[in-house]
Design a protein around this motif. Structure first.
Motif, mmCIF file in Angstrom:
data_model
loop_
_atom_site.group_PDB
_atom_site.id
_atom_site.type_symbol
_atom_site.label_atom_id
_atom_site.label_comp_id
_atom_site.label_asym_id
_atom_site.label_seq_id
_atom_site.Cartn_x
_atom_site.Cartn_y
_atom_site.Cartn_z
ATOM 1 N N SER A 175 -1.025 -1.890 5.701
ATOM 2 C CA SER A 175 -1.370 -2.153 4.294
ATOM 3 C C SER A 175 -2.364 -3.300 4.185
ATOM 4 O O SER A 175 -3.237 -3.299 3.308
ATOM 5 C CB SER A 175 -0.108 -2.493 3.488
ATOM 6 O OG SER A 175 0.780 -1.394 3.457
ATOM 7 N N SER A 176 -2.261 -4.269 5.101
ATOM 8 C CA SER A 176 -3.092 -5.473 4.993
ATOM 9 C C SER A 176 -4.561 -5.216 5.301
ATOM 10 O O SER A 176 -5.423 -5.988 4.871
ATOM 11 C CB SER A 176 -2.555 -6.560 5.929
ATOM 12 O OG SER A 176 -2.800 -6.226 7.288
ATOM 13 N N ILE A 177 -4.863 -4.150 6.063
ATOM 14 C CA ILE A 177 -6.273 -3.929 6.413
ATOM 15 C C ILE A 177 -6.971 -2.984 5.432
ATOM 16 O O ILE A 177 -8.142 -2.666 5.596
ATOM 17 C CB ILE A 177 -6.445 -3.420 7.858
ATOM 18 C CG1 ILE A 177 -5.871 -2.016 8.045
ATOM 19 C CG2 ILE A 177 -5.820 -4.381 8.850
ATOM 20 C CD1 ILE A 177 -6.221 -1.419 9.411
ATOM 21 N N GLY A 178 -6.251 -2.544 4.402
ATOM 22 C CA GLY A 178 -6.917 -1.813 3.321
ATOM 23 C C GLY A 178 -6.999 -0.316 3.528
ATOM 24 O O GLY A 178 -6.171 0.285 4.217
ATOM 25 N N ARG A 179 -7.996 0.294 2.936
ATOM 26 C CA ARG A 179 -8.117 1.742 2.889
ATOM 27 C C ARG A 179 -8.383 2.315 4.275
ATOM 28 O O ARG A 179 -9.410 2.055 4.882
ATOM 29 C CB ARG A 179 -9.246 2.137 1.936
ATOM 30 C CG ARG A 179 -9.001 1.679 0.500
ATOM 31 C CD ARG A 179 -10.201 1.927 -0.374
ATOM 32 N NE ARG A 179 -9.946 1.473 -1.743
ATOM 33 C CZ ARG A 179 -10.840 1.483 -2.713
ATOM 34 N NH1 ARG A 179 -12.072 1.944 -2.470
ATOM 35 N NH2 ARG A 179 -10.536 1.056 -3.925
#
Length: 313
Positions: A175-179
């Protein structure tokens, strides 16, 4: 000068179900590996690379076992030696016309290692042009080369020993690194310790029984997305596979599985940022002084392996 030690786990991959069924003993396979390791074994890796100006070229690197020793006494059942990498690097030079050009020259890098065969642990250091990912790849291929002359073709995998991640921690990292445009989950049957082996033999449970029925020595699941929003890791189809990491076997937790690379998760976001459990939080020890000889390196490595087994594995 200081040096950093890394640790990797060697895992038999090709005949693991015969180990579970007690048709062969892992120790006998490891003994064959020990006897087969010798100086001069070489692996060559070829592939296309791209220069700074965009020109493609064929890059090859050779890796060779050198200075192999198999001592008795306090180092019984261990192998110490080095892996020498030879590859071309490009340096700046001046051409006949006075213009700057790139010229290829041979470059050698050397990494010392200590292999505790029956503990299945390799200790090594790295260099600027020979990192731990490349070392693991090269060492694995060299081990498989050592075993290629036997009638039975044993195959090994190799993974960096890390501080493991559980499923919730993996989801948080994703989730922390985005799409995400790419998510890959890989599972190999573990080389178990006595407790896990006993559990598998008593009850292989659904996951292992399914792999055994299909003769599957590696399972790989790939999700990709070109949608602007990227992958939805909370969707049922993806969440089911992530949660499945904790259900491989009741005696194998997700953090233990990722610690030894029995399970790996890799992802890339739309900006090219990559997350991988394969090199997340590696276990490492710093030595204030670089050992001057292989024996000194082996002595320091043996001490750190004892600490690793006592406090971490």
């Amino acid at each position: 000068m200081s040096v950093t030690l890394y640790f990797s786990k060697v895992s038999l991959n090709s005949h693991i179900f015969e180990i579970y069924e007690e048709k062969i003993e892992l120790k006998s396979v490891l003994k064959t590996l020990y006897l087969s390791m010798k100086e001069g074994i070489e692996y060559i890796n070829e592939g296309l690379r791209i220069k700074e100006d965009g020109e493609k070229f064929l890059y090859d690197a050779s890796y060779r076992f050198n200075f192999i020793e198999k001592p008795d006494g306090e180092f019984k059942d261990t192998v110490m030696g080095s892996v020498i990498k030879t590859a071309k690097i490009f340096i700046n030079d001046i051409g006949n016309d006075g213009q700057m050009i790139k010229r290829a020259i041979d470059n050698k890098e050397i990494i010392n290692f200590y292999f505790d065969v029956y503990k299945e642990i390799v200790v090594f250091h790295t260099t600027n042009r020979f990192g731990y990912k490349e070392f693991n790849m090269a060492f694995k291929e060299l081990l498989n080369k050592c075993m290629s002359s036997h009638d039975i073709k044993y195959n090994f995998e190799m993974g960096l020993i890390k501080k493991g991640l559980n499923v919730q921690e993996i989801k948080q990292q994703l989730s922390s690194i985005g799409r995400l445009e790419y998510l890959k989950i890989e599972v190999i049957p573990p080389n178990p310790d006595d407790e896990l082996l006993k559990g598998i033999q008593e009850n292989g449970e659904e996951y292992f029984e399914g792999m055994k029925a299909g003769n599957v020595t590696e399972k790989s699941i790939l999700f990709t997305s070109l949608a602007p929003e990227g992958l939805n890791i909370n969707s049922e189809i993806i969440n089911k596979e992530l949660e499945g990491i904790d259900k491989i076997h009741s005696k194998l937790s997700s953090d233990e599985a990722t610690k030894m690379d029995y399970v790996s998760v890799e992802a890339k976001n739309q900006n090219g940022r990559v997350f991988s459990t394969k090199d997340n939080r590696p276990v490492k020890y710093n030595l204030d002084e670089r050992p001057q000889t292989l024996r000194e390196f082996a002595a320091a490595s043996k001490q750190k392996v004892a600490i690793l087994l006592r406090t971490f594995l």
